[in-house]
Design an enzyme around this catalytic site. Structure first.
Site, short mmCIF file in Angstrom:
data_model
loop_
_atom_site.label_atom_id
_atom_site.label_comp_id
_atom_site.label_asym_id
_atom_site.label_seq_id
_atom_site.Cartn_x
_atom_site.Cartn_y
_atom_site.Cartn_z
N GLU A 26 0.89 -1.29 -0.03
CA GLU A 26 -0.04 -0.02 -0.09
C GLU A 26 0.88 1.28 -0.07
O GLU A 26 1.50 1.41 1.15
CB GLU A 26 -0.91 -0.03 1.07
CG GLU A 26 -1.80 -1.06 1.27
CD GLU A 26 -3.23 -1.09 0.43
OE1 GLU A 26 -3.28 0.18 -0.14
OE2 GLU A 26 -3.81 -2.03 0.07
N CYS B 223 -2.24 9.46 2.83
CA CYS B 223 -1.88 9.08 1.45
C CYS B 223 -2.63 9.27 0.28
O CYS B 223 -2.42 9.40 -0.96
CB CYS B 223 -1.50 7.53 1.29
SG CYS B 223 -3.16 6.83 2.16
P1 NAD Z 1 8.08 4.90 5.31
O1 NAD Z 1 8.25 4.17 4.29
O2 NAD Z 1 9.18 5.64 5.78
O3 NAD Z 1 7.89 3.99 6.56
C1 NAD Z 1 7.05 2.82 6.73
C2 NAD Z 1 7.45 1.59 7.63
O4 NAD Z 1 8.50 1.26 6.84
C3 NAD Z 1 8.08 1.91 8.85
O5 NAD Z 1 7.35 1.23 9.76
C4 NAD Z 1 9.56 2.06 8.85
O6 NAD Z 1 9.97 1.68 9.92
C5 NAD Z 1 9.78 1.04 7.83
N1 NAD Z 1 10.90 1.31 6.83
C6 NAD Z 1 11.47 2.72 7.02
N2 NAD Z 1 12.52 2.69 6.00
C7 NAD Z 1 12.82 1.25 5.65
C8 NAD Z 1 13.78 0.56 5.29
N3 NAD Z 1 14.84 1.34 4.48
N4 NAD Z 1 13.77 -0.83 5.23
C9 NAD Z 1 12.75 -1.34 5.86
N5 NAD Z 1 11.84 -0.90 6.37
C10 NAD Z 1 11.78 0.70 6.53
O7 NAD Z 1 6.73 5.47 5.16
P2 NAD Z 1 6.15 6.68 5.93
O8 NAD Z 1 6.99 7.98 5.70
O9 NAD Z 1 6.18 6.13 7.25
O10 NAD Z 1 4.88 6.80 5.33
C11 NAD Z 1 4.57 7.79 4.34
C12 NAD Z 1 4.35 7.20 2.93
O11 NAD Z 1 3.44 6.09 3.24
C13 NAD Z 1 3.63 8.27 1.81
O12 NAD Z 1 4.46 7.72 0.47
C14 NAD Z 1 2.19 7.64 1.69
O13 NAD Z 1 1.61 8.03 0.84
C15 NAD Z 1 2.47 6.49 2.06
N6 NAD Z 1 1.01 5.80 2.73
C16 NAD Z 1 0.39 5.03 1.91
C17 NAD Z 1 -0.84 4.45 2.34
C18 NAD Z 1 -1.84 3.65 1.74
O14 NAD Z 1 -2.66 3.01 2.17
N7 NAD Z 1 -1.44 3.43 0.49
C19 NAD Z 1 -1.13 4.83 3.91
C20 NAD Z 1 -0.56 5.68 4.41
C21 NAD Z 1 0.90 6.20 3.95
#
Ligand code: NAD
Length: 460
Positions: A212, A246
């Site tokens: 997602e 998002c």
């Molecule tokens: P993120 O990708 O930075 O983090 C999400 C999760 O991934 C966290 O639990 C984090 O610890 C982990 N993570 C971060 N970097 C990582 C890595 N290098 N390796 C493994 N795991 C890692 O995302 P965010 O900043 O927390 O969220 C924002 C993004 O999420 C935006 O792009 C938004 O559009 C998207 N989003 C999508 C939805 C959806 O339902 N499609 C919902 C909410 C947010």
């Protein structure tokens, strides 16, 4: 949690799954009821944790995190027994005497990783689907919403056997350690760039995934739109959770003939919703951390016609409108994920469609117009995870609409039936008896090829 602890959490879950307890629908319903009870019990703490993490307004916290989760659990409580039953399907004549079924079966041990913007909903909603489908689950909340992460860990530990549901807190190091292990399913919500990391790790074990992800979700406002209502619905979607959603409208394409009028009404609506100074409004959230605050502050440039105020100590960014933005502006280079709204004029819909189609497929697309031929044109000629006509964001609420992205905005979908299906493998089953056994189909093949072709033609 170190790597050894992570390994032991997963191996406890493998043992639990092997016991076959999760295969009983009655067990799944009991666990869903337990989850529901926990969410109800902790609802005030959830709202407080979300306030501590990003000053999320209580109403937004309740609607988008508590209510949505409770609603999803209720649907799963109502429907799981039906969805979990094997479904009889047709059998082709060539398989005469056999019976065909689809058996939904749980994958096994699922890993669910969530982001910080709706840190409760985006972890617990998929968890409900995972429980309904009969999986054990390891949850990895976002470290960027620490109060919510701690609360979720406490709530889950108090209510569930860690062999069934466990929480692994922490940042990238925890995610990386988890992704190095073999899971039977991975459900990831977050940015597109980390989505690639997750999919690469999943590929090592050929683990199926739901991703997602995010992206720039456009809003197109055509010349015949009701501007009063459109403005209200755009402001609601853009500034809910201070734009950290998002499916928030990322930017506007506005027909040139109505742009001044719409901008005027947008400003009016912002002050109607959040007062003359949104800084003192209890309905307006803050930016999650300093990194995102500084990233967003740098995007405020060009023709700022509203807002543009920041308070670094509070990570406050006022609702901001940038008029006449272009694709060369910093704000148009990546998903904004904050309360900054670029507005671009357009003259013909054709070129808007081709511009949208030349970029990654968005998670959501919004079109404001009453012209049904044009609505159908948008639906037919663009591709996005979902679409709302004449509103923003509300398609996420319906349990009858699977929610997910396409292309760079994601793979797979969930909510309602789609949640159950996401966490289930649809096992095809053909049942035969010993009653008939047509010897002609075994070697040495005694039927000539021309006779075989005739028989198959009759049977098909
Ligand atoms: P993120 O990708 O930075 O983090 C999400 C999760 O991934 C966290 O639990 C984090 O610890 C982990 N993570 C971060 N970097 C990582 C890595 N290098 N390796 C493994 N795991 C890692 O995302 P965010 O900043 O927390 O969220 C924002 C993004 O999420 C935006 O792009 C938004 O559009 C998207 N989003 C999508 C939805 C959806 O339902 N499609 C919902 C909410 C947010």
């Amino acid at each position: 949690m170190n790597n050894e602890n992570i390994k032991s959490v997963i191996s406890a879950q493998r043992e639990f799954f092997k016991s076959n307890r999760t295969k009983d629908v009655s067990f799944r319903l009991e666990m869903l009821n337990k989850l529901k009870g926990a969410v109800i019990k902790y609802q005030d703490d959830i709202i407080k944790a979300l306030y501590d993490d990003m000053k999320k307004p209580a109403t937004e916290a309740y609607i988008a995190e508590v209510y949505i989760v409770l609603n999803e659990i209720d649907i799963l409580l109502k429907e799981t027994a039906k969805w979990a039953k094997p479904r009889r399907v047709k059998t082709p004549p060539v398989l005469f005497s056999a019976k065909s079924f689809i058996y939904p079966e749980p994958y096994g041990v699922a890993l669910i990783i969530s982001p910080w913007n709706y840190p409760f909903q985006l972890l617990i909603d998929p968890l409900a689907g995972s429980i309904a489908a009969g999986n054990c689950s390891v949850l990895k909340p976002s470290e960027l919403a620490p109060a919510t992460s701690v609360l979720i860990a406490k709530m889950i530990k108090e209510e569930f056997d860690p062999g069934f549901i466990a929480v692994v807190e922490g940042g990238i190091e925890s995610s990386t350690a988890l992704l190095a292990e073999k899971f039977d399913y991975i459900f990831y919500t977050g940015s597109t760039s980390v989505g690639r990391v997750v999919m690469r790790a999943a590929a090592e074990n050929l683990t199926p995934v739901t991703l997602e992800l995010g992206g720039k979700s456009p809003v197109i406002i055509d010349e015949d739109a009701n501007l009063e209502i459109a403005a209200r619905r755009i402001v609601k979607g853009k500034f809910f959770n201070a734009g950290q959603t998002c499916i928030a409208p990322d930017y506007l394409y506005v027909h040139f003939s109505i742009i001044d009028n719409l901008n005027f009404i947008l400003k009016e609506k912002i002050s109607e919703f959040y007062g003359e100074d949104p800084y003192v409004s209890s309905a307006y959230a803050r930016i999650i951390n300093d990194r995102h605050f500084s990233r967003l502050s740098k995007l405020i440039s060009g023709n700022v016609i509203y807002g543009g105020k920041t308070v670094p100590a509070e990570r406050y960014i006022s609702p901001t409108i940038i008029n006449n933005a272009t694709w060369n502006d910093p704000v148009m280079q990546e998903e904004i994920f904050g309360p900054i709204l670029p507005v671009m004029p357009f003259t013909d819909l054709e070129s808007v469609i081709s511009e949208i189609n030349s970029r990654p497929k968005p998670l959501a697309l919004y079109y404001f117009s009453n012209n049904s031929a044009k609505q159908e044109k948008i639906l037919r000629e663009t591709s996005s995870g979902g679409v709302c006509i004449n509103d923003t964001m509300e398609h996420i609420i319906s349990e009858y609409l699977p929610f997910g992205g396409v292309g760079e905005s994601g793979i797979g979908a969930y909510h309602g039936r789609a949640s159950f299906d996401a966490f289930s493998h649809a096992k095809s089953v053909l049942k035969k008896s010993f009653l008939f056994d047509v010897k002609l189909k075994y070697a040495p093949y005694r039927v000539s090829l021309s006779a075989l072709k005739k028989i198959l033609k009759i049977l098909s």
